[in-house]
Scaffold this active site. Structure first.
Site, PDB file in Angstrom:
ATOM      1  N   GLU A 180      24.567 -22.065  35.591  1.00 47.67           N
ATOM      2  CA  GLU A 180      25.367 -21.759  34.397  1.00 47.67           C
ATOM      3  C   GLU A 180      26.867 -21.804  34.705  1.00 47.67           C
ATOM      4  O   GLU A 180      27.657 -22.233  33.878  1.00 47.67           O
ATOM      5  CB  GLU A 180      24.984 -20.392  33.812  1.00 47.67           C
ATOM      6  CG  GLU A 180      23.651 -20.394  33.084  1.00 47.67           C
ATOM      7  CD  GLU A 180      23.605 -21.349  31.891  1.00 47.67           C
ATOM      8  OE1 GLU A 180      24.659 -21.650  31.307  1.00 47.67           O
ATOM      9  OE2 GLU A 180      22.496 -21.814  31.563  1.00 47.67           O
ATOM     10  N   LEU A 196      33.928 -31.347  41.052  1.00 50.02           N
ATOM     11  CA  LEU A 196      33.401 -30.722  39.823  1.00 50.02           C
ATOM     12  C   LEU A 196      34.532 -30.256  38.908  1.00 50.02           C
ATOM     13  O   LEU A 196      34.333 -30.068  37.716  1.00 50.02           O
ATOM     14  CB  LEU A 196      32.531 -29.508  40.168  1.00 50.02           C
ATOM     15  CG  LEU A 196      31.019 -29.698  40.237  1.00 50.02           C
ATOM     16  CD1 LEU A 196      30.338 -28.351  40.459  1.00 50.02           C
ATOM     17  CD2 LEU A 196      30.463 -30.331  38.978  1.00 50.02           C
ATOM     18  N   CYS A 253      16.856 -37.223  13.689  1.00 47.34           N
ATOM     19  CA  CYS A 253      16.169 -36.236  12.845  1.00 47.34           C
ATOM     20  C   CYS A 253      14.663 -36.478  12.776  1.00 47.34           C
ATOM     21  O   CYS A 253      13.889 -35.531  12.618  1.00 47.34           O
ATOM     22  CB  CYS A 253      16.777 -36.235  11.445  1.00 47.34           C
ATOM     23  SG  CYS A 253      18.540 -35.845  11.469  1.00 47.34           S
ATOM     24  N   TYR A 260      29.320 -16.095  26.800  1.00 51.97           N
ATOM     25  CA  TYR A 260      28.283 -17.124  26.739  1.00 51.97           C
ATOM     26  C   TYR A 260      27.413 -17.100  27.998  1.00 51.97           C
ATOM     27  O   TYR A 260      26.184 -17.068  27.934  1.00 51.97           O
ATOM     28  CB  TYR A 260      28.900 -18.529  26.562  1.00 51.97           C
ATOM     29  CG  TYR A 260      27.869 -19.569  26.867  1.00 51.97           C
ATOM     30  CD1 TYR A 260      26.896 -19.881  25.929  1.00 51.97           C
ATOM     31  CD2 TYR A 260      27.796 -20.184  28.122  1.00 51.97           C
ATOM     32  CE1 TYR A 260      25.883 -20.784  26.220  1.00 51.97           C
ATOM     33  CE2 TYR A 260      26.793 -21.084  28.425  1.00 51.97           C
ATOM     34  CZ  TYR A 260      25.850 -21.376  27.464  1.00 51.97           C
ATOM     35  OH  TYR A 260      24.844 -22.247  27.765  1.00 51.97           O
ATOM     36  N   TRP A 316      17.353 -26.643  38.133  1.00 54.23           N
ATOM     37  CA  TRP A 316      17.456 -25.181  38.188  1.00 54.23           C
ATOM     38  C   TRP A 316      16.384 -24.507  37.325  1.00 54.23           C
ATOM     39  O   TRP A 316      16.332 -23.295  37.231  1.00 54.23           O
ATOM     40  CB  TRP A 316      18.835 -24.714  37.723  1.00 54.23           C
ATOM     41  CG  TRP A 316      19.332 -25.423  36.502  1.00 54.23           C
ATOM     42  CD1 TRP A 316      19.100 -25.068  35.206  1.00 54.23           C
ATOM     43  CD2 TRP A 316      20.136 -26.603  36.468  1.00 54.23           C
ATOM     44  NE1 TRP A 316      19.717 -25.957  34.359  1.00 54.23           N
ATOM     45  CE2 TRP A 316      20.365 -26.911  35.120  1.00 54.23           C
ATOM     46  CE3 TRP A 316      20.684 -27.417  37.462  1.00 54.23           C
ATOM     47  CZ2 TRP A 316      21.123 -28.012  34.723  1.00 54.23           C
ATOM     48  CZ3 TRP A 316      21.425 -28.513  37.071  1.00 54.23           C
ATOM     49  CH2 TRP A 316      21.651 -28.810  35.714  1.00 54.23           C
ATOM     50  N   ARG A 317      15.540 -25.298  36.685  1.00 58.77           N
ATOM     51  CA  ARG A 317      14.524 -24.686  35.831  1.00 58.77           C
ATOM     52  C   ARG A 317      13.256 -24.363  36.616  1.00 58.77           C
ATOM     53  O   ARG A 317      12.852 -25.116  37.499  1.00 58.77           O
ATOM     54  CB  ARG A 317      14.161 -25.636  34.692  1.00 58.77           C
ATOM     55  CG  ARG A 317      15.199 -25.609  33.612  1.00 58.77           C
ATOM     56  CD  ARG A 317      14.692 -26.176  32.323  1.00 58.77           C
ATOM     57  NE  ARG A 317      15.719 -25.969  31.316  1.00 58.77           N
ATOM     58  CZ  ARG A 317      15.844 -26.699  30.229  1.00 58.77           C
ATOM     59  NH1 ARG A 317      14.981 -27.666  29.994  1.00 58.77           N
ATOM     60  NH2 ARG A 317      16.797 -26.442  29.371  1.00 58.77           N
ATOM     61  N   ASP A 368      26.435 -22.303  22.754  1.00 56.94           N
ATOM     62  CA  ASP A 368      27.353 -23.264  23.380  1.00 56.94           C
ATOM     63  C   ASP A 368      27.629 -24.386  22.377  1.00 56.94           C
ATOM     64  O   ASP A 368      27.249 -24.279  21.196  1.00 56.94           O
ATOM     65  CB  ASP A 368      26.758 -23.807  24.696  1.00 56.94           C
ATOM     66  CG  ASP A 368      25.525 -24.673  24.461  1.00 56.94           C
ATOM     67  OD1 ASP A 368      25.056 -24.753  23.303  1.00 56.94           O
ATOM     68  OD2 ASP A 368      25.043 -25.280  25.427  1.00 56.94           O
ATOM     69  N   CYS A 380      19.440 -33.536  18.501  1.00 56.51           N
ATOM     70  CA  CYS A 380      20.502 -33.316  17.514  1.00 56.51           C
ATOM     71  C   CYS A 380      21.823 -33.762  18.149  1.00 56.51           C
ATOM     72  O   CYS A 380      22.718 -32.973  18.431  1.00 56.51           O
ATOM     73  CB  CYS A 380      20.543 -31.836  17.113  1.00 56.51           C
ATOM     74  SG  CYS A 380      21.489 -31.557  15.620  1.00 56.51           S
TER      75      CYS A 380
END
Ligand code: SF4
Length: 360
Positions: A51, A94, A211, A134, A34-35, A152, A204
Site C-alpha cells: 500500500e 519508484l 460495462c 486512505y 502481495w495478495r 482511491d 470501469c
C-alpha cells in the site's frame, strides 16, 4: 450532488450490489504478488508494504520492487534493522522518496514500540509515519478485515458512475465517500475493498468502461444515462510551473564525480544529487558551485516532471582535485548504481556522461 434516496439505495439493494461484486471478484480477481490466495487473509506486512508503494505508483510498476523488498527484508523486523541508505537505494526509481523514509521510520516504530505487530485499527495505523486516511483504511480492511471505507482514484470513478454523481471533483468527494461507505458490506469487507479497486482497474476504465463485463451494469446510473465515460467530472488541469537550476558535474581526474546528500527533510530528502544550486521559478537560476574552479556549460538540459512543477537543470562541467565539502562525497563513476540517485539526477548523470563521451 445529493444521492437520491429510493429503493435502489435501500439496505437490501446495497447488500445485493456488494454480493454481486464479491461473486465477480471471486471469479476475476487480479493475481498480485502481495495478495494472499483466495479465502486466506494476508499478513499485515506485505499489505502495508504494497500500500505504501502503491501510493502514487501503478501496480505493474510496484510488482518488481515489492518482490525485491520482501526477498531482502521478509518481515518488518528485518526492514527495521536495515539502514535508511539501504532502503532509499532499493527504492530508487519508484519516486516520491518521502514514502521510503516514512516506510523505514514506520518499520522501526512497529518493531520497537509494538513488538513487531502492526496496529489492527484505522486509528492505530494512522499513528504510523506515512499512513494517511486512505492507506489506514486499506490496511485495516485487507489485512484485518475491518469494515473500513477505502476510496482511491479507482473507487472514486466507479462510485461517481454507479450513482451518477455529476458534481465536479474535488467537491464530489463527500458524496462519493458516502456512497462508498453505504455500499461497504459487513461480511468480507477486505475482499470487497479489493474488489472495487479491481473493478476500477480492469473494467470501469477511465476512458472506455467495459460495462458489458461489469457486475453492476444493471444498477449503474451513469451507464443508463449514457454519460459513464465522462464521470467523474474533473476540474480543469493547471499548467505546472517550471523551476530552473544549475547542476555541477565535477570529476577529480581519477574516475570519480562529486555527489551531495540532500537535506533529510523536503523534496528528495536524504537522496544523493549531482550538486545543484537553488531551483527558482523566476529569473535565471543563481550560480552556486560546490567547489572553486572553472565551470563550462555542457549545453544539455535535464528535464524532469514532479507532481507540482517541472524541473530544468542546466549542466555545468568542471574538474577539481579538492577535498569534498562536508555534505559531499567523491563517488566512483562506474559504481554510481550503488548510490541513491533520484530519477531527475539520473538524467543529469546520463547527459553528463554522454557529453563527456562526445569530447573523448
Ligand atoms: Fe463502470 Fe460501466 Fe460498471 Fe457503471 S456499468 S460501474 S460505468 S463499468
Amino acid at each position: 450532488m445529493m444521492i437520491r434516496k429510493d429503493w435502489r439505495n435501500s439496505g437490501e439493494a446495497m447488500e445485493a450490489k456488494a454480493g454481486a461484486l464479491l461473486a465477480w471478484y471471486d471469479a476475476h480477481r487480479r493475481e498480485l504478488p502481495w495478495r494472499a490466495p483466495p479465502g486466506e487473509r494476508p499478513e499485515p506486512y506485505p499489505v502495508w508494504l504494497s500500500e505504501i508503494m502503491l501510493q502514487q505508483t501503478v501496480a505493474a510498476a510496484v510488482g518488481p520492487y515489492f518482490r525485491r523488498f520482501v526477498e531482502r527484508w521478509p518481515d518488518v523486523g528485518a526492514l527495521a534493522a536495515a539502514s535508511l541508505d539501504e532502503v532509499l537505494q532499493a527504492w530508487q526509481g519508484l519516486g516520491y522518496y518521502a514514502r521510503a523514509r516514512n516506510l523505514h521510520a514506520a518499520a522501526r516504530t512497529v518493531a520497537s514500540q509494538y513488538g513487531g505487530r502492526f496496529p489492527d485499527s484505522e486509528a492505530g495505523l494512522r499513528a504510523l509515519p506515512g499512513i494517511g486516511a486512505y492507506t489506514a483504511a486499506a490496511i485495516a480492511a485487507i489485512a484485518f478485515d475491518r469494515r473500513a471505507t477505502v476510496v482511491d482514484g479507482n473507487v472514486e470513478r466507479v462510485m461517481a458512475r454507479l450513482f451518477r454523481i455529476e458534481t465536479p471533483l474535488p467537491a464530489a468527494k463527500k458524496a462519493i465517500r458516502s456512497a462508498a461507505a453505504g455500499l461497504t458490506p459487513d461480511t468480507r469487507p477486505g475482499d470487497y475493498a479489493q474488489a472495487v479497486m479491481d473493478l476500477g482497474a480492469t473494467v470501469c476504465l477511465p476512458r472506455r468502461p467495459r460495462c458489458g463485463a461489469c457486475p453492476w451494469s444493471g444498477a449503474c446510473r451513469g451507464r443508463a444515462a449514457g454519460i459513464a465515460g465522462s464521470l467523474p467530472v474533473k476540474p480543469p488541469k493547471r499548467e505546472r510551473p517550471v523551476r530552473r537550476g544549475i547542476a555541477y558535474w565535477t570529476e577529480d581526474g581519477a574516475g570519480r564525480v562529486l555527489l551531495r546528500r540532500r537535506p533529510e527533510t523536503g523534496l528528495l530528502g536524504g537522496m544523493m544529487e549531482v550538486p545543484s544550486g537553488p531551483w527558482v521559478e523566476d529569473g535565471p537560476p543563481p550560480e552556486a558551485p560546490p567547489l572553486e574552479g572553472a565551470w563550462a556549460p555542457l549545453g544539455a538540459l535535464a528535464r524532469h516532471g514532479f507532481t507540482h512543477f517541472v524541473l530544468e537543470l542546466d549542466i555545468r562541467t568542471g574538474t577539481s582535485a579538492g577535498a569534498a565539502p562536508e555534505d559531499c562525497v567523491w563517488a566512483p563513476i562506474d559504481a554510481l548504481d550503488g548510490y541513491a540517485l533520484p530519477t531527475a539526477m539520473k538524467k543529469v548523470v546520463r547527459l553528463a556522461l554522454a557529453g563527456r563521451d562526445r569530447l573523448i
